[in-house]
Structures are given as C-alpha cells and as structure tokens.
Design a protein around this motif. Structure first.
Motif, PDB file in Angstrom:
ATOM      1  N   LEU A 429      75.708  -9.072 -52.707  1.00  0.00           N
ATOM      2  CA  LEU A 429      75.475 -10.360 -52.860  1.00  0.00           C
ATOM      3  C   LEU A 429      75.670 -11.023 -51.642  1.00  0.00           C
ATOM      4  CD1 LEU A 429      75.534 -11.406 -56.386  1.00  0.00           C
ATOM      5  CD2 LEU A 429      73.519 -10.657 -55.449  1.00  0.00           C
ATOM      6  N   GLY A 430      75.042 -11.592 -50.773  1.00  0.00           N
ATOM      7  CA  GLY A 430      75.471 -12.435 -49.710  1.00  0.00           C
ATOM      8  C   GLY A 430      74.507 -12.377 -48.451  1.00  0.00           C
ATOM      9  N   ASP A 431      75.106 -12.549 -47.287  1.00  0.00           N
ATOM     10  CA  ASP A 431      74.042 -12.295 -45.966  1.00  0.00           C
ATOM     11  C   ASP A 431      74.654 -11.052 -45.273  1.00  0.00           C
ATOM     12  OD1 ASP A 431      76.453 -13.206 -44.780  1.00  0.00           O
ATOM     13  OD2 ASP A 431      75.714 -15.423 -45.051  1.00  0.00           O
ATOM     14  N   ASP A 432      74.301 -11.098 -44.077  1.00  0.00           N
ATOM     15  CA  ASP A 432      74.606  -9.833 -43.040  1.00  0.00           C
ATOM     16  C   ASP A 432      75.979  -9.638 -42.950  1.00  0.00           C
ATOM     17  OD1 ASP A 432      72.058  -9.671 -42.715  1.00  0.00           O
ATOM     18  OD2 ASP A 432      71.781 -10.573 -40.712  1.00  0.00           O
ATOM     19  N   ILE A 466      71.107  -8.006 -52.176  1.00  0.00           N
ATOM     20  CA  ILE A 466      70.114  -8.998 -52.602  1.00  0.00           C
ATOM     21  C   ILE A 466      70.707 -10.326 -51.838  1.00  0.00           C
ATOM     22  CG2 ILE A 466      69.809 -10.645 -54.400  1.00  0.00           C
ATOM     23  CD1 ILE A 466      70.427  -8.732 -56.513  1.00  0.00           C
ATOM     24  N   PRO A 467      70.028 -10.595 -50.832  1.00  0.00           N
ATOM     25  CA  PRO A 467      70.234 -11.884 -49.755  1.00  0.00           C
ATOM     26  C   PRO A 467      70.762 -13.211 -50.745  1.00  0.00           C
ATOM     27  CG  PRO A 467      68.190 -11.470 -49.603  1.00  0.00           C
ATOM     28  CD  PRO A 467      68.357 -10.407 -50.573  1.00  0.00           C
ATOM     29  N   VAL A 468      71.673 -13.790 -50.497  1.00  0.00           N
ATOM     30  CA  VAL A 468      72.071 -15.157 -50.844  1.00  0.00           C
ATOM     31  C   VAL A 468      72.493 -16.220 -49.906  1.00  0.00           C
ATOM     32  CG1 VAL A 468      73.279 -16.539 -52.672  1.00  0.00           C
ATOM     33  CG2 VAL A 468      72.477 -14.187 -53.186  1.00  0.00           C
ATOM     34  N   VAL A 469      72.018 -16.981 -49.729  1.00  0.00           N
ATOM     35  CA  VAL A 469      72.421 -18.160 -48.817  1.00  0.00           C
ATOM     36  C   VAL A 469      72.340 -19.502 -49.227  1.00  0.00           C
ATOM     37  CG1 VAL A 469      71.653 -19.193 -46.400  1.00  0.00           C
ATOM     38  CG2 VAL A 469      71.337 -16.742 -46.718  1.00  0.00           C
ATOM     39  N   GLU A 486      72.044 -19.828 -36.610  1.00  0.00           N
ATOM     40  CA  GLU A 486      72.013 -18.445 -36.468  1.00  0.00           C
ATOM     41  C   GLU A 486      71.361 -17.678 -37.781  1.00  0.00           C
ATOM     42  OE1 GLU A 486      75.829 -15.246 -35.887  1.00  0.00           O
ATOM     43  OE2 GLU A 486      75.967 -16.990 -36.906  1.00  0.00           O
ATOM     44  N   ASP A 487      70.640 -16.688 -37.498  1.00  0.00           N
ATOM     45  CA  ASP A 487      69.994 -16.254 -38.627  1.00  0.00           C
ATOM     46  C   ASP A 487      70.775 -15.088 -39.442  1.00  0.00           C
ATOM     47  OD1 ASP A 487      68.197 -15.130 -40.494  1.00  0.00           O
ATOM     48  OD2 ASP A 487      66.969 -13.903 -38.916  1.00  0.00           O
ATOM     49  N   LEU A 488      71.211 -15.507 -40.483  1.00  0.00           N
ATOM     50  CA  LEU A 488      72.376 -14.858 -41.270  1.00  0.00           C
ATOM     51  C   LEU A 488      71.584 -13.594 -42.167  1.00  0.00           C
ATOM     52  CD1 LEU A 488      74.867 -17.438 -42.288  1.00  0.00           C
ATOM     53  CD2 LEU A 488      75.122 -15.745 -40.538  1.00  0.00           C
ATOM     54  N   CYS A 489      70.360 -13.617 -42.284  1.00  0.00           N
ATOM     55  CA  CYS A 489      69.511 -12.769 -43.252  1.00  0.00           C
ATOM     56  C   CYS A 489      68.471 -11.904 -42.475  1.00  0.00           C
ATOM     57  CB  CYS A 489      68.742 -13.431 -44.206  1.00  0.00           C
ATOM     58  SG  CYS A 489      69.891 -14.188 -45.330  1.00  0.00           S
ATOM     59  N   GLU A 490      69.121 -11.137 -41.341  1.00  0.00           N
ATOM     60  CA  GLU A 490      68.006 -10.345 -40.398  1.00  0.00           C
ATOM     61  C   GLU A 490      67.664  -9.090 -41.239  1.00  0.00           C
ATOM     62  OE1 GLU A 490      68.447 -10.611 -35.805  1.00  0.00           O
ATOM     63  OE2 GLU A 490      70.651 -10.748 -36.753  1.00  0.00           O
ATOM     64  N   TYR A 494      63.835  -7.907 -42.445  1.00  0.00           N
ATOM     65  CA  TYR A 494      63.372  -6.701 -41.956  1.00  0.00           C
ATOM     66  C   TYR A 494      62.852  -5.885 -43.096  1.00  0.00           C
ATOM     67  CZ  TYR A 494      63.065  -1.896 -39.991  1.00  0.00           C
ATOM     68  OH  TYR A 494      62.662  -0.672 -39.802  1.00  0.00           O
ATOM     69  N   LEU A 495      63.650  -5.756 -44.249  1.00  0.00           N
ATOM     70  CA  LEU A 495      63.229  -5.190 -45.622  1.00  0.00           C
ATOM     71  C   LEU A 495      62.191  -5.759 -46.274  1.00  0.00           C
ATOM     72  CD1 LEU A 495      66.803  -4.496 -47.335  1.00  0.00           C
ATOM     73  CD2 LEU A 495      65.416  -2.808 -45.882  1.00  0.00           C
ATOM     74  N   GLY A 496      61.918  -7.048 -46.108  1.00  0.00           N
ATOM     75  CA  GLY A 496      60.709  -7.790 -46.703  1.00  0.00           C
ATOM     76  C   GLY A 496      59.646  -7.472 -45.696  1.00  0.00           C
ATOM     77  N   ARG A 497      59.688  -7.366 -44.679  1.00  0.00           N
ATOM     78  CA  ARG A 497      58.684  -7.005 -43.839  1.00  0.00           C
ATOM     79  C   ARG A 497      58.149  -5.591 -44.014  1.00  0.00           C
ATOM     80  NH1 ARG A 497      61.557  -9.507 -39.632  1.00  0.00           N
ATOM     81  NH2 ARG A 497      61.937  -7.280 -38.617  1.00  0.00           N
TER      82      ARG A 497
END
Length: 753
Positions: A429-432, A466-469, A486-490, A494-497
C-alpha cells in the motif's frame, strides 16, 4: 414475471460494467470500481440468482468473441469465475458452456490463452467434483488442518508509516479485524461442509436443517465431518468423470449421517442457500525494518511456539544468519560468520561409555549415525530450527549433507523433495516509494536464498500493489508536468493502461482509501458485507494471477571523498541527480567565476550503450554541461515494450549574441541499459532513488547504472568460470537461468497486447 425482472436487472448491471471499461459510464471517476462489487453483493444476498448471472456472463462472453471486443473477455471471465466459485450449485450444462469457451481462448495470444488454460483446468476439476474450488480456497486461506490438501495461504499487507497517515492505517486495521470476527475455524469448517454437500446433492440438500445440525455440534464432531467431506472430495478428483455418481453417493451418506447425529427438529424444507466465502487471513504490518519482509516469511513457514516470548523474536531473527557459500561472487558478498565449537572431534576425548548391547541388523542403519555424547542440551529457538531444515533443500549454492556410511545389502531411502505448501501474498500500500523499498527487500531476499536456499523450495511468493496517495485526485500525468508536481504513481498508471480491469478495480482505491478513512463510522461498520476495502483486496489476490515483471536496476555510487567506500543499491522506477548547492567556502569564489563563464551546472562525461532494435552493442560517450538528469524505467507509452532506461539530461548550452552571452537549457533524451555519469570538474552532485528522499546520496562524483543481475545467475556463472576459460557467452547451466532480476507484480490480465 419476477424472474424476468431479476434477469433484466442483472443484465443491466453487467452492461453498465462493460460501459465502465470503455470509459463511457456516467458515474464520476471516484465511483469507478463499485459496479463489480455491488453486482457480487447482490448475488450474495440472493444466491439462487447465481445461475442467472453465469448464464448472462456466458452470453456476453460469446458476444464479445464474435464482435471482437477482446477487452471485455478477461473482466467478464474473472467475474464469471468468482461467481461460479461462490455459487451453491451450478448445472453441468452451464459449466460445460463455460469450459468450452475457455478452451476457445487457447487459440488467442497471451494473456487470453494463459488465463483460458488456467480456468479450463479449474473448471474441469469443478465439473468432476462440484464444490472443489470453494473447498480448496477456504482450506488454504484459513490454514485449516487437512491432510489431503495441506496448503496454506496468507496475505501480508505492508504499509510505510512515513507515506500513509496514522488515520489510514488505523482504518485499514479496523476494517480487517471486523472482517475476520466471524471467521473462527469451526465456522469455516461448517462453511466447507455445507457448500460441498449442496454442490454435490443440489436440490436434494436441505440447507436449513444441515446448518442447524452443524451449529449444534461440538467442535470435535465438526472436525470429524470436515475431514470426511475433504477426503471424499479429494478422492473423487482422482476418479475422473466416471466417479461423479460415486462421489454423489458418498456425499449423500455423509449428509444423512450429519443430520442423524443431531435430534430432528421442525426446520422447514429449504432450497439451496448461499454459503459465505470468508475473507482470507490478513495481517497488517507497518514497514519499519529493512529485513522485516524476510522475517515475516520465515515465521509464516515456521511459526513461533506459544512458549516463546514475542520480545525474543527480533533478537533471534537478527542473530540468525547463514555463512556464504561462495566468497568470490561480487553481487553476493556478505560478512562471513564463524561458529565456536567446544568439541575437539577426537574420539578418545569423549567420556567412557558402558559397552553397548548387540544391535539387530534392522536397527543398524539408524544407529550407525554419529552421535555427540556428554554435551549440554539446549532447547533450540524456533528460528534456530531453520538451519536444520536447510539440509534437505535442493537448489544452487547448497551443500549436500554428509552421507552416512552404508553397508552392503542395506538401501537408504532418499528424502522426498520439498513441496511449496505455503503461499505468501504480499500486498503493498503506497506509491512508487514503497515499491522501491520492495525492490531493495526482494534483492536482499534473493541474495539470502542464493547463499543458502530456504524459502524458495517451500514458499510461493506473490506481489500485489494497491496505490494510495493522500493528495487530491488528479486527471493524469500531463497535469503533473504542467504543474511541476512529481508523479508518485507511475507504476500504477502503467498497470492501469496495460490492464483495464486493474484500472477499474484497483487504481480507483488510490484516493478512495484515504477518503473512506476520514469518513465517520456508520452503524453498519461492523458488518462484513459493508467492508468494501477488505472485499476488494480479497478479490484482487484471488483473481489477480497474471504477473507484470519490472526490471530492477543496480546502481553503484562513487563519492568525492576517496576514502569513502562506493555504495551499491538498487532502484525500480527512477534515479534523479542534481548538482549539489553546498560548496566549501574556499572553492566558492572559483566556482562562481567558472559558472559565470561556462553557465550553471557542472561538466559531465556520459558513457552509455545505445539501445537499438538489433540488440547490437553500440557504446557512445558524450561530454556536456548539465544541471541534472532523470532516469526512468517505466515507459510512458504502453505500446513501448523496450526494457530500457529513458534518460533525460538537462544540458546547458551557451549562446553568443549581440547583447552578450546567455545560456539556455536543452533536454537531451537517450535510451540505454548501461550508463555511467562522471563529473569531470570534481563538483559533487546528489543522487535520489525511487523519488524517496530517505534514499539520497550526497557528495557523489560518479554513478554507474546497469540491469540488476539475478544473484543465483551470478553464483552459477562464477562456478562455471572456475572450471573453464573466461568467456563472454554463458555456458552450461547458466544459459538456462534468468539473467536479470525481475520484480513481478500481479494484475488481473498482465499486459494485453
């Protein structure tokens, strides 16, 4: 008429689910992902409608295949299988249609053929032995004691306390605890018994009487009938399709015995009723120690005894280490440990022992083993027992145990190979930034396994993200570039695309989890059916079986101080360098003068291997002045399948014009897998890994980046080079081993081409 209205309502919900995949659903972006959950909850409230939903989903799958709407197939198939697993009873004709459709998917490319094959195998088992999928899932997830099916699964949720607020962590813990309140072992055993009997007997099973009889039973009787049901189901699997009638007869006998074991009541004759699918066993962990992941996995395989104090856990794990097997493997160098022994090993030093009696031939083999005498017996810690288990491991870097002396005519049985009976599902759980920590921990774990294999032959390791921001929702990566954020969920983007079903069900939790954590608790908060987050996590780990592999990159950092040893690390998403502002006072005037003449930044020498489609090595070197650079590993376009580093260098270009001298910043872009950056004027810069300020290196003068090698590959290559001349090509076993260290993250479909 009522059945027609129910079918129309379910069809309308399924069509809305498909419109959501196309992005045409009128609901707001933050509400995406709720349609799948509400559809399954509606069926849970009235399980008799499971067959209606399965029939509709089969029709939609066949229509999607005819109309070439391939992006519908995998979401519909996952929804269908999840419904079929929980359904009390599905007709043979309907299961056959689903099975035939899964076989058709074998003609399509990946991931359709992969998912189709996996589900076809499951459906074949379910058709032969109804209720097997549900039974195996509950036994493994709840770690129920079962000799015919001795598998165990557990979900480990890891959250970084520096990235998530305390309110979010507390809300998640409360949600998971509430979901497991009614999941006692006895209740789960009753669920398995009820579901298996209903699936085998269909309408001939009086669910109301069965549930009442099981509720009135003591725990010992429930365990007995649970064992009988599990044995009957597992036995029927080996009999094939011809044994389905025999399986029904065995289950009918068990059903009658269960009802007769309790006094008959006046329960009404009820039809098929739904059996709850309990949520998996989940443990929540705040990631505070670097080796915490390895510790939890070790304890999952060998849990601490009840007599061991929890305070001893950290000390025992910290003291447990195994010596290296290879000292000259560069990627696996670690400190070596020696063990002090008080035993001289000389036979005459042992105390005198009375003459032993005659030993029969049958016992001679057992008694021929060497034994220590006169020693002090110490009760081993549960973690010290790990070393004894490792003697039977099969894998690279493991020494075989000493063979006992054998005499003519006596055969020794070889130990059975280890089986992977445990599955650990790691949910991040979190971001990059937490994925960067995962890459570090995974690399460390692989190095441990190379030095002495323990987890690998016993454990299936699965990773989920699981991304969480905690910030506000945004519309896309383009807004980040415009606002400078800054994009913290790259990785999540990518997985969503790549996987639309991941985008609908998992990426929507990015801002939903913080929102639900701050909402006031409702009166129905304690109900398991209302726990949305836990249900979605359970659905993700159960149906997300297709990994997307990300290359882990190794970085070697050299510092301006020649006395300081170079540092080695790994990163997953990004490496960022920036010229350091802090300069010693004696160099300040000289630096200002040079910056005035040459512009801001520092002179760099960049040596890299250019990525070309032919895979030919083309090494280039450029010199430029730059203020910093960014290396990204996640491609910006899902159509780009080249595994490489996308390096953006900010070059300072000097411009001479009539008004004087000026400087402009120009972005240079290159693609590479191996790159070296060195400051020629000895001006240091900083290096930040995976956007994590805690992983920042200062006073850096040079950086080398390359794909991180699999430690076991390095070990085997080192062994091969000992017995052959140094060669550039891999020889022997090394040719068939994975060379690069890849971090697999599970999604629902993988990457759809």
């Amino acid at each position: 008429m009522e059945s027609t209205e129910v079918e129309s309502d379910i069809l309308r919900r399924v069509r809305a689910l498909l419109r959501e995949l196309d992005g045409h659903h009128p609901a707001c972006q933050c509400g995406r992902g709720m349609l799948r959950w509400t559809l399954h909850k509606k069926i849970d409230q009235n399980p008799s409608n499971s067959s209606v939903l399965v029939r509709i989903l089969v029709k939609e799958l066949e229509r999607a295949e005819r109309g070439d709407f391939r992006h519908y197939i995998i979401p519909l198939l996952h929804t269908l299988m999840y419904t079929l697993i929980k359904a009390p009873c599905i007709s043979e004709e309907l299961c056959g249609r689903v099975y035939d459709f899964c076989k058709k998917l074998l003609t399509l490319p990946k991931p359709f053929c992969t998912i189709g094959l996996d589900y076809a195998i499951r459906l074949k088992m379910e058709r032969t032995t109804p209720g097997m999928l549900y039974q195996r899932m509950v036994i493994a997830e709840q770690s129920l004691k079962s000799d015919p099916y001795p598998y165990h699964e557990k979900i480990f949720i890891f959250a970084d306390p520096d990235l998530l607020s305390e309110a979010i962590c507390n809300a998640l813990v409360t949600d998971m605890e509430a979901a497991q309140v009614s999941q006692s072992p006895q209740a789960c055993m009753c669920y398995v018994i009820t579901h298996a009997l209903q699936a085998a007997l269909g309408e001939g099973c009086n669910s109301t009487s069965l549930k009442r009889s099981l509720q009135d039973m003591p725990m010992s009787d429930v365990e007995h009938w649970f064992g009988q049901v599990v044995a009957a189901v597992e036995c029927a699997r080996g009999e094939g399709s011809t044994g389905r009638s025999q399986h029904a007869a065995r289950m009918e006998k068990i059903y009658q015995n269960v009802l007769s074991s309790c006094p008959a009541g006046d329960a009404p004759l009820g039809g098929l009723q739904g059996t709850p699918l309990p949520n998996p066993s989940i443990s929540f962990h705040l990631w505070t120690e670097d080796d915490q992941l390895w510790k939890e996995l070790v304890l999952f395989i060998r849990p601490l005894s009840h007599t061991c104090e929890p305070s001893c856990l950290s000390r025992d794990l910290d003291n447990f280490e195994i010596p290296d097997m290879v000292s000259d493997c560069e990627c696996c160098q670690q400190s070596r440990f020696s063990v002090l022994s008080t035993d001289s090993g000389i036979e005459r030093d042992l105390p005198a022992a009375p003459e032993e009696p005659f030993i029969p031939c049958s016992m001679e083999t057992e008694q021929s083993r060497l034994q220590r005498k006169g020693g002090i017996k110490k009760k081993p810690s549960p973690l010290e027992g790990v070393a004894f288990l490792q003697a039977g491991c099969n894998g690279p870097g493991v020494k075989s145990p000493a063979k006992p002396q054998r005499k003519p005519g006596i055969s020794l049985e070889h130990p059975a190979p280890l089986q992977r009976l445990h599955t650990a599902r790691i949910v991040l759980l979190g971001d990059d930034r937490i994925l960067g920590r995962l890459a570090q921990a995974y690399h460390s774990l692989r190095k441990r396994e190379t030095r002495r294999v323990f987890l690998t032959p016993r454990l299936n390791l699965q990773f989920y993200y699981i991304p969480v921001v905690t910030g506000q929702p945004d519309t896309g990566a383009a807004d980040h570039a415009a606002t400078g954020q800054e994009d913290l969920c790259e990785v999540a983007r990518y997985l969503g695309r790549a996987d639309p079903w991941y985008e609908s069900n998992i990426n929507t939790l990015c801002h939903m989890i913080p929102k639900l954590a701050t909402m006031p608790s409702s009166p129905s908060k304690h109900l398991v059916t209302d726990l949305f987050i836990t249900d979605v996590i359970a659905y993700y780990v159960r149906m997300g079986i297709q990994p997307v592999c990300f290359q882990v990159y190794a970085v070697k950092v050299f510092f301006s101080d020649p006395v300081q040893e170079p540092a080695e690390d790994v990163f997953l998403t990004e490496l960022h360098t920036q010229v350091q502002d802090s300069i010693p006072h004696r160099e300040l005037s000289m630096t200002k003068r040079k910056m005035t003449l040459d512009g801001p930044g520092t002179d760099l020498t960049v040596t890299y291997r250019k990525v070309v489609l032919s895979n030919r090595v083309k090494e280039l070197a450029v010199s430029l002045r730059s203020t910093g650079l960014v290396m990204k590993t996640i491609p910006a376009d899902e159509a780009e399948d080249l595994v490489c580093l996308n390096v953006n260098i900010t070059e300072i270009v000097k411009i001479n014009n009539l008004s004087g001298r000026s400087f402009s910043a120009v972005a240079n872009r290159l693609k590479t897998r191996y790159i070296q950056i060195r400051s020629t004027e000895q001006r240091p810069f900083t290096v930040c890994l995976d956007k994590d300020s805690r992983r920042t290196y200062r006073n850096v003068i040079s950086v080398e980046v390359s794909p991180c090698l699999e430690p076991s590959y390095c070990l085997q290559k080192t062994r091969a080079m000992k017995f052959s001349l140094p060669e550039t090509e891999d020889v022997g076993l090394v040719k068939y081993m994975p060379k690069s260290l890849l971090l697999p993250i599970n999604t629902f479909a993988g990457i759809i081409q």
